[in-house]
Motif scaffolding. Structure first.
Motif: not given
Length: 139
Positions: A22, A45-46, A24, A42, A37
């Motif tokens: 992905y 999100a984590g 960033i 992140l 993102p």
């Protein structure tokens, strides 16, 4: 556990982590589309993923049947550098019929205080508050 972060161009980085790829980056001043993102996003999100996994797992062991769970995580950050979080809010939105609030609260508390490693790492440096909301499905 590891992540490999490789610079692509500008402020875009490709991440290879646990078999997933992905990107960033940060928004550009010109408003060009981003490829992924922001790093601190992140982190949120984590935290959301970590506690959601715990809560669903704990409730399954308690034999609580959910129709859905959404964990909404938001944060405030200070204006000066480093722009660290000054507070994090976690909102657990449970969906289902006749959900026992005592079990929902216990599952959230166990995640926040015992199981979620992301929460345990963040809590000493930033206040984390939480809220539980229950939505009943429509007939």
């Amino acid at each position: 556990m590891e992540a490999n972060v490789r610079w692509e161009s500008g402020l875009t980085f490709q991440v290879d982590q646990e078999g997933h790829r992905y990107y960033i980056d940060v928004p550009t001043e010109a408003g060009a589309p981003t490829r992924g993102p922001r790093p601190k996003g992140l982190l949120l999100a984590g935290l959301g993923g970590c506690t959601a996994i715990d809560v669903v797992s704990i409730l399954e062991k308690m034999r609580v049947k959910l129709d859905g769970l959404e964990v909404q995580v938001s944060a405030e950050a200070r204006e000066e550098h480093p722009k660290i979080f000054t507070g994090i809010r976690v909102r657990y939105v449970f969906r289902g019929r006749d959900l026992p609030m005592d079990k929902l609260e216990r599952a959230v508390r166990l995640s926040e205080e015992t199981y979620c490693g992301v929460s345990a790492m963040l809590r000493p440096t930033v206040p984390i508050s939480s809220e539980i909301v229950v939505e009943n499905p429509r007939d």
